[in-house]
Write a protein that holds these residues in place. Sequence first.
Motif, mmCIF file in Angstrom:
data_model
loop_
_atom_site.group_PDB
_atom_site.id
_atom_site.type_symbol
_atom_site.label_atom_id
_atom_site.label_comp_id
_atom_site.label_asym_id
_atom_site.label_seq_id
_atom_site.Cartn_x
_atom_site.Cartn_y
_atom_site.Cartn_z
ATOM 1 N N ALA A 87 0.854 -1.196 0.000
ATOM 2 C CA ALA A 87 0.000 0.000 0.000
ATOM 3 C C ALA A 87 0.886 1.240 0.000
ATOM 4 N N CYS A 88 0.780 2.058 -1.049
ATOM 5 C CA CYS A 88 1.589 3.282 -1.176
ATOM 6 C C CYS A 88 0.700 4.486 -0.875
ATOM 7 N N THR A 89 1.027 5.217 0.200
ATOM 8 C CA THR A 89 0.235 6.374 0.631
ATOM 9 C C THR A 89 1.105 7.619 0.549
ATOM 10 N N ASP A 90 0.601 8.674 -0.110
ATOM 11 C CA ASP A 90 1.365 9.928 -0.225
ATOM 12 C C ASP A 90 0.558 11.084 0.353
ATOM 13 N N THR A 91 1.217 12.220 0.506
ATOM 14 C CA THR A 91 0.563 13.445 1.018
ATOM 15 C C THR A 91 0.465 14.481 -0.092
ATOM 16 N N GLY A 92 0.309 14.005 -1.324
ATOM 17 C CA GLY A 92 0.254 14.909 -2.468
ATOM 18 C C GLY A 92 -1.127 15.484 -2.707
ATOM 19 N N CYS A 93 -1.388 15.814 -3.971
ATOM 20 C CA CYS A 93 -2.622 16.507 -4.337
ATOM 21 C C CYS A 93 -3.817 15.568 -4.435
ATOM 22 N N GLY A 94 -3.593 14.234 -4.430
ATOM 23 C CA GLY A 94 -4.692 13.284 -4.513
ATOM 24 C C GLY A 94 -5.230 13.155 -5.932
ATOM 25 N N VAL A 95 -6.324 12.412 -6.072
ATOM 26 C CA VAL A 95 -6.939 12.164 -7.376
ATOM 27 C C VAL A 95 -8.354 12.727 -7.368
ATOM 28 N N ALA A 96 -8.643 13.577 -8.340
ATOM 29 C CA ALA A 96 -9.981 14.167 -8.434
ATOM 30 C C ALA A 96 -11.019 13.075 -8.676
ATOM 31 N N PRO A 97 -12.231 13.228 -8.119
ATOM 32 C CA PRO A 97 -13.273 12.184 -8.281
ATOM 33 C C PRO A 97 -13.546 11.835 -9.732
ATOM 34 N N GLU A 98 -13.526 12.842 -10.629
ATOM 35 C CA GLU A 98 -13.849 12.560 -12.025
ATOM 36 C C GLU A 98 -12.729 11.813 -12.750
ATOM 37 N N ASP A 135 -7.419 3.258 -3.553
ATOM 38 C CA ASP A 135 -8.215 3.087 -2.340
ATOM 39 C C ASP A 135 -9.079 4.330 -2.142
ATOM 40 N N GLU A 136 -10.356 4.240 -2.556
ATOM 41 C CA GLU A 136 -11.262 5.385 -2.449
ATOM 42 C C GLU A 136 -11.715 5.621 -1.013
ATOM 43 N N SER A 137 -11.450 4.665 -0.110
ATOM 44 C CA SER A 137 -11.814 4.859 1.296
ATOM 45 C C SER A 137 -10.756 5.658 2.058
ATOM 46 N N HIS A 138 -9.635 5.965 1.403
ATOM 47 C CA HIS A 138 -8.554 6.707 2.063
ATOM 48 C C HIS A 138 -9.012 8.114 2.437
ATOM 49 N N LYS A 139 -8.841 8.488 3.668
ATOM 50 C CA LYS A 139 -9.229 9.811 4.153
ATOM 51 C C LYS A 139 -7.986 10.689 4.298
ATOM 52 N N GLY A 140 -8.202 12.002 4.210
ATOM 53 C CA GLY A 140 -7.093 12.940 4.361
ATOM 54 C C GLY A 140 -6.511 13.334 3.023
ATOM 55 N N THR A 141 -5.337 13.979 3.067
ATOM 56 C CA THR A 141 -4.709 14.458 1.835
ATOM 57 C C THR A 141 -4.045 13.306 1.093
ATOM 58 N N GLY A 142 -3.742 13.564 -0.175
ATOM 59 C CA GLY A 142 -3.001 12.595 -0.956
ATOM 60 C C GLY A 142 -3.860 11.443 -1.455
ATOM 61 N N ALA A 143 -3.153 10.413 -1.895
ATOM 62 C CA ALA A 143 -3.822 9.243 -2.469
ATOM 63 C C ALA A 143 -3.176 7.979 -1.925
ATOM 64 N N ARG A 144 -3.919 6.873 -2.043
ATOM 65 C CA ARG A 144 -3.414 5.586 -1.558
ATOM 66 C C ARG A 144 -3.708 4.524 -2.614
ATOM 67 N N PHE A 145 -2.646 3.911 -3.152
ATOM 68 C CA PHE A 145 -2.779 2.839 -4.134
ATOM 69 C C PHE A 145 -2.420 1.512 -3.453
ATOM 70 N N VAL A 146 -3.243 0.468 -3.703
ATOM 71 C CA VAL A 146 -3.038 -0.840 -3.065
ATOM 72 C C VAL A 146 -2.794 -1.881 -4.156
ATOM 73 N N PHE A 147 -1.629 -2.515 -4.084
ATOM 74 C CA PHE A 147 -1.220 -3.560 -5.033
ATOM 75 C C PHE A 147 -1.133 -4.877 -4.273
ATOM 76 N N SER A 148 -1.797 -5.923 -4.778
ATOM 77 C CA SER A 148 -1.795 -7.215 -4.090
ATOM 78 C C SER A 148 -1.428 -8.328 -5.052
#
Length: 644
Positions: free
Chosen positions: A577-588, A628-641
């Motif tokens: 799981a890669c979590t950053d404090t960047g600008c995140g991903v817009a919903p659209e 991971d759309e459930s990620h709260k706060g700033t940035g984005a979280r990508f989960v690779f399994s």
Amino acid sequence: MNKVKGYSLLTVMLSSCMLFFSACSDKSVEGEWCEEKPFDHAEYDRSYDIYLEHFDDDEEDLPRLYAVSDSLFKAGEKAGNYAVQINALVMKTVACSIKQDADSCIMLYREGMKIARQNGNQHLYFSLYNNLCHELLETNAEAAMCEARNMLDEANELDNMDGRKYSHRIIGDIFQYRHNNSASAVKEYDMAYDFAKKAKSTSVYMFDLEMDMALAYVSNGQMDDAKKMLALGRESEEFSDPYFQTSYNITLLSMLEKEDSVKEEFNEIYKKVFEDASARSRFYDEQLLDWHVRYLIVNGQLDEAEAEIAKMQSPDTQKNRLAEVYCARGDYHSAYLIKERMYDIRDSIRYEINMADIISMETELHNIELKRTTAEAIAHRRFTIIVAVGILLLFVIVTSIIFIHRQRIATKRLEKANSVKSQFLHSMSHELRTPLNHISGFAQLLDSGVCDDDPDAQRESVRAIVNGANTLTHMIENSMLIIDEAGEQRMVEMSCADVENLVTKVIGQVHVEEGKQIEIKKNIKLPDAFVLKSSDIMIMQVLTNVLNNAEKFTQEGSITLDVYLDSETKPSKLFFACTDTGCGVAPEHREKIFERFFKADEFVPGIGLGLSVCRVMADRLHGSIVLDESHKGTGARFVFSVPV
């Protein structure tokens, strides 16, 4: 693969019975299909009795079988009973199958499908379509896959459960017995099973499908699920039949073969299968020989097994069993060479089959174009006469409007294709220019001698050249990976990887742009001495792309890579799981970021292939990568399994 070959003649034998059950339904049809026309069931029953009376797999009796089927077809045509006509065609496919005349079988099935469609009977139509796909599967798996997907599209359009169950099952057979992809086979069989239950299929069909599913579960390591399917088969009302008991025991052998602790039970079941199947050897000759070889290998009689392998007719089966003999002797190098040669041959054959299909399609397209040109010429002459007379002026106007509309649609599609190509070329030319300029500029600086007396400046120039070269290499690799669609079919090279060292190495390769205040952290929660059996190269590629993507869109803060194991899933999975404090991903943009060449921000370097490559790699490893759309706060979280 033996199972597919062993079913060919048996499938044809049972096809009339299947057609009889399906023909008794009066389900309505929609769309371009006409209303279903009834037929005389008594006459159909009589034709079925004639079929059983004259069936024989002795080639000397084939002329009689041909003559009876032709007479029956003419009688059905005269009486207007289309089901009798179809039964006569199926009778003739039996003779063609015994003669191993696959082309004639396919032609007869298509003729029967045409009759069933003209008379609105969906169930007869899809039953024949199913037999057609099984016939193709014997010689051309790619063509069978194409037909099965076409059947699925048509079944979905008609909302026909029989068509859906047949198509998903055939696709599962192709994955299981041709592509050695048990995971995909299990998914297709599961869907086929759901549709079969909704269609209220016969107990014969359900038993046979349950045995197929059990074999796929065994190959995929899902032993508990395999046992459940075997239990369902044993509870079936068909289990009292000797043939179905033999089919059950063959499936049970495949499971017992994987368990060393049940060797005695394996031997006992093997002897029963051998005795039962010998009574029906015309269906089991090759399969009996294969199981005899496997019996000898399980019991350590390797020299005898090698002698029996030489008698096999299937080259693939010969090589597989010979590799097992070498493994049992500890000669893994020889086993590896055999397997490597097998995959080389399969790749070559698949290439030739694909090329033959392409040539066939090009010929068909040429014929269609020729017919279309001829039809247009005839229509033009008729149109001239109609215009001269002036009777159908309104029709001409409407036809012209429709033609213009279609031309506009075709033009828009072409413009869209050109736009995608232009976007790719523009992105590549723009993104390649920046690292090339860096490499060229710093190389000229070193060549000029300006930095000769300044070691720090020399090192900085060399570092800039190396970074530019790495950027170019990364971009080209991503482009090649996303374009190489054939690579998805190649076997993934597995290796044992130390996950902690792998993560440390990947993080060490991430380049943080000068001026950014970013801390890259790792949080690994794994059992001591945990080793992952997967492709370390592909996992590193995915993690590198994800971390580089996070670095691009993060100006300050941190990038954290969490690594943990989830043992509750079946099979167990390893998560990154890669979590950053960047600008995140817009919903659209959440649904688009994994598309090829998509860029959420045109001003950020890159050609929009990083996450697309991640998705391709994850699929080839039978894993997944999601935002991971459930990620709260700033940035984005990508989960690779990936499965463990």
